[in-house]
Design an enzyme around this catalytic site. Structure first.
Site, PDB file in Angstrom:
ATOM      1  N   ASP A   1       5.911 -14.473 -16.610  1.00 40.22           N
ATOM      2  CA  ASP A   1       6.564 -15.573 -15.789  1.00 40.22           C
ATOM      3  C   ASP A   1       8.425 -14.686 -15.648  1.00 40.22           C
ATOM      4  O   ASP A   1       8.799 -16.212 -15.858  1.00 40.22           O
ATOM      5  CB  ASP A   1       6.260 -16.785 -16.056  1.00 40.22           C
ATOM      6  CG  ASP A   1       5.760 -17.492 -17.655  1.00 40.22           C
ATOM      7  OD1 ASP A   1       6.433 -16.052 -18.257  1.00 40.22           O
ATOM      8  OD2 ASP A   1       5.341 -18.468 -17.679  1.00 40.22           O
ATOM      9  N   THR A   2       8.742 -14.530 -15.075  1.00 38.63           N
ATOM     10  CA  THR A   2       9.806 -13.694 -15.208  1.00 38.63           C
ATOM     11  C   THR A   2      10.453 -14.648 -13.991  1.00 38.63           C
ATOM     12  O   THR A   2       9.619 -15.214 -12.837  1.00 38.63           O
ATOM     13  CB  THR A   2      10.097 -12.734 -14.928  1.00 38.63           C
ATOM     14  OG1 THR A   2      10.217 -11.406 -16.171  1.00 38.63           O
ATOM     15  CG2 THR A   2      11.677 -12.206 -14.330  1.00 38.63           C
TER      16      THR A   2
END
Length: 369
Positions: A191-192
């Site tokens: 989850d950048t």
């Protein structure tokens, strides 16, 4: 006529809990509204983008800055990158950091790298695009940014996750050493976070920030600080494009997806069509990933900018992606927690070696009143 600005953010392509959907949306809303307010004050795309990424890095909800996933040795190591394209000068800048410790907001170090590139070149030295590890921390300190004790960046949530995965890792290692077959489970922490901004002058910035995958090896580099992989921003004579990616960093690096998307869409237009085509041909079924037996894990935001509107699209192959966007002529942000609810079916009938689910959404945002 008056020119409006635009901001878009994502909280990553991954697996977002439905129980936390309301707080994800709230974070997106607050961040987008802050960005629109800053643009209305005349702030630049570079400044607005970095300030919004800081908001996301400071939130314990995200895997960036404070609350990042921990390495196998139990430490925070962050990546951040930003690309800037100036409309009238028709040039670009890129700055990034990797394996960064002791900095609360890694994106601010990436910003300082861009600013440093504009300063006189002492002894003719070429300024860096990317700094890593201790060198990046020293650079930040020399540029006036505050260093903190790295342990203060560890959230309770990240520590709980670390202990859980550490135990699983040890069990798997013991089983493997005993000759037992192990079941490989996908890492859900892809989850950048990312921000795209187009200011009232038409300048474009795109950025990403990440703590990387859970239990990564110390020193591991994801797509975020790699040129053409984590973000992209570029102008042409007729418009501009911005891209921010999220997902499995190694897959996004091998396919240089951000650059391919940005340059193809800038040259050919029709963002939705080419986004789908490239996600299928250059990512899901990429020859560069032919020996990768795992599912393709990726998500992108793409904003294609012309004089009067933005064609804004998102696409992802993961379970979910959280996105928000807002123009300065909007009264409120539009926020989406988009979920992939379909069964995995081949996205290309001629290549069924991988069954990946591709979800897309698109919006047209008017910029001129």
């Amino acid at each position: 006529m008056s020119q409006y600005g635009f901001v878009a953010i994502h909280l990553g392509a991954g697996c977002h809990s439905s129980k936390s959907e309301a707080i994800y949306k709230k974070l997106c809303k607050i961040t987008c509204e802050k960005g629109a307010a800053l643009l209305q004050e005349g702030k630049s795309a570079l400044d607005v983008t970095c300030e919004l990424v800081c908001i996301l890095e400071d939130s314990p909800l995200t895997n960036a800055g404070y609350g990042s996933n921990l390495t196998e040795s139990g430490e925070v190591e962050c990546d951040a990158g930003i690309m800037l394209s100036l409309k009238h000068q028709r040039n670009t800048r890129f700055g990034a950091v990797s394996s960064l410790k002791s900095i609360k907001n890694p994106i601010m170090v990436a910003k300082e790298i861009i600013l440093y590139q504009n300063e006189p070149r002492l002894l003719g030295r070429t300024p860096p695009l990317v700094l890593v590890g201790e060198g990046a921390s020293d650079f930040a300190k020399n540029r006036g940014l505050n260093l903190v004790h790295n342990s203060t960046l560890i959230s309770d949530k990240a520590m709980r996750k670390y202990k859980k995965y550490k135990e699983r890792l040890e069990v798997s290692r013991k089983a493997l050493s005993s000759g037992l077959k192990i079941t490989v489970q996908p890492n859900p922490s892809q989850d950048t976070v990312g921000v795209i901004c187009i200011d009232t002058n038409g300048d474009i910035a795109s950025a990403s920030s990440s703590g990387g995958i859970a239990m990564k090896l110390p020193g591991r580099v994801g797509q975020v600080p790699v040129y053409g992989c984590g973000c992209w921003a570029q102008h042409s004579s007729s418009g501009g494009v911005a891209v921010s990616t999220s997902g499995c960093g190694e897959q996004l690096i091998q396919t240089t997806l951000a650059k391919k998307l940005g340059q193809t869409i800038l040259e050919r237009g029709d963002p939705a069509f080419h986004l789908k085509e490239l996600m299928c041909d250059e990512f899901i079924h990429s020859e560069m990933l032919s020996d990768d037996v795992y599912d393709r894990m990726g998500g992108v935001l793409v904003a294609y900018y012309s004089e009067d509107s933005i064609d804004f699209n998102m696409a992802f192959t993961t379970d979910s992606m959280v996105v928000g966007f807002m123009s300065t002529n909007h009264e409120k942000a539009i926020v989406r927690v988009s979920r992939n609810t379909s069964l995995a079916t081949p996205t290309n009938a001629n290549n069924s070696s991988h069954s990946s689910r591709l979800t897309m959404e698109g919006f047209i945002v008017k910029l001129i009143n």
